[in-house]
Design an enzyme around this catalytic site. Structure first.
Site, short mmCIF file in Angstrom:
data_model
loop_
_atom_site.label_atom_id
_atom_site.label_comp_id
_atom_site.label_asym_id
_atom_site.label_seq_id
_atom_site.Cartn_x
_atom_site.Cartn_y
_atom_site.Cartn_z
N HIS A 1 0.84 -1.19 0.00
CA HIS A 1 0.00 0.00 0.00
C HIS A 1 0.88 1.25 0.00
O HIS A 1 2.09 1.16 0.20
CB HIS A 1 -0.94 0.01 1.22
CG HIS A 1 -0.23 0.02 2.53
ND1 HIS A 1 -0.17 -1.07 3.36
CD2 HIS A 1 0.49 0.99 3.15
CE1 HIS A 1 0.52 -0.78 4.43
NE2 HIS A 1 0.94 0.47 4.33
P1 TYD Z 1 -1.84 -2.92 7.51
O1 TYD Z 1 -1.34 -1.55 7.67
O2 TYD Z 1 -2.57 -3.26 6.25
O3 TYD Z 1 -0.64 -3.97 7.67
P2 TYD Z 1 0.70 -4.19 6.84
O4 TYD Z 1 0.94 -2.99 6.01
O5 TYD Z 1 1.73 -4.40 7.87
O6 TYD Z 1 0.53 -5.43 6.02
O7 TYD Z 1 -2.73 -3.29 8.78
C1 TYD Z 1 -3.17 -4.62 9.03
C2 TYD Z 1 -4.39 -4.53 9.90
O8 TYD Z 1 -4.08 -3.91 11.14
C3 TYD Z 1 -5.51 -3.72 9.28
O9 TYD Z 1 -6.73 -4.39 9.58
C4 TYD Z 1 -5.48 -2.40 9.99
C5 TYD Z 1 -4.89 -2.76 11.35
N1 TYD Z 1 -4.07 -1.67 11.89
C6 TYD Z 1 -4.58 -0.89 12.92
O10 TYD Z 1 -5.73 -1.09 13.39
N2 TYD Z 1 -3.81 0.12 13.43
C7 TYD Z 1 -2.58 0.37 12.96
O11 TYD Z 1 -1.89 1.30 13.44
C8 TYD Z 1 -2.05 -0.44 11.88
C9 TYD Z 1 -0.69 -0.20 11.32
C10 TYD Z 1 -2.85 -1.45 11.39
#
Ligand code: TYD
Length: 153
Positions: free
Chosen positions: A69
């Site tokens: 992302h």
């Molecule tokens: P995401 O940022 O998509 O993870 P990565 O980039 O590490 O693969 O987040 C994964 C899940 O965690 C998503 O459901 C959102 C949640 N999340 C939060 O609730 N708070 C946060 O600060 C972060 C980073 C993620």
């Protein structure tokens, strides 16, 4: 004959014109003692932004990839607090991979860049210092949308 009007879709200008060259590998101080090491990151000192959120990824299964992302307005410092992994940054023109493997080295990623993390070593911990609180509407999770917005810059 009626005039044909070409309607243009409005261009979303929410993305920063950052490039992969705006990412920097930051050498953090390491205080070494016989009893082990300490690394400290202070707001606006070792890094250019003020930290509003800290999170860390752990228990990452072998072969798993994270990220995938971009953020509209979010600066981050990514640190391999334990183990190692690869961070791929992408500005829709150039893609660059940085391997993080030391707890006193961070990768600064400014707003507006796509990132993917993979090749995690077993037991690795990815520590992230972020400039804003969590906000799902700050994410762009579709690469083709990201690429389209970025190419208008
Ligand atoms: P995401 O940022 O998509 O993870 P990565 O980039 O590490 O693969 O987040 C994964 C899940 O965690 C998503 O459901 C959102 C949640 N999340 C939060 O609730 N708070 C946060 O600060 C972060 C980073 C993620």
């Amino acid at each position: 004959m009626g005039m044909v009007q070409q309607l243009k879709m409005p261009i979303n200008t929410e993305l920063e014109p950052s490039t992969v060259f705006d990412c920097t590998v930051i050498q953090l101080p390491r205080i070494q003692t016989l009893a082990g090491s300490i690394t400290v990151v202070n707001n606006c000192q070792e890094i250019s932004f003020s930290i509003q959120r800290v999170y860390y990824l752990y228990d990452i299964p072998t072969g798993e990839a994270r990220g995938g992302h971009a953020h509209k307005k979010l600066d981050q410092l990514i640190i391999a607090a334990s183990g190692s992994f690869d961070v791929r940054v992408d500005d829709a023109r150039i893609r660059h991979t940085v391997t993080l493997s030391r707890p006193n080295v961070g990768l600064y990623i400014p707003s507006g860049l796509w990132r993917e993390l993979d090749d995690f070593s077993g037991g690795s911990i990815c520590l992230v210092l972020a400039s804003t609180l969590y906000n799902e509407s700050d994410y762009i999770r579709d690469y083709s949308v990201f690429s389209e917005l970025k190419r208008h810059k």
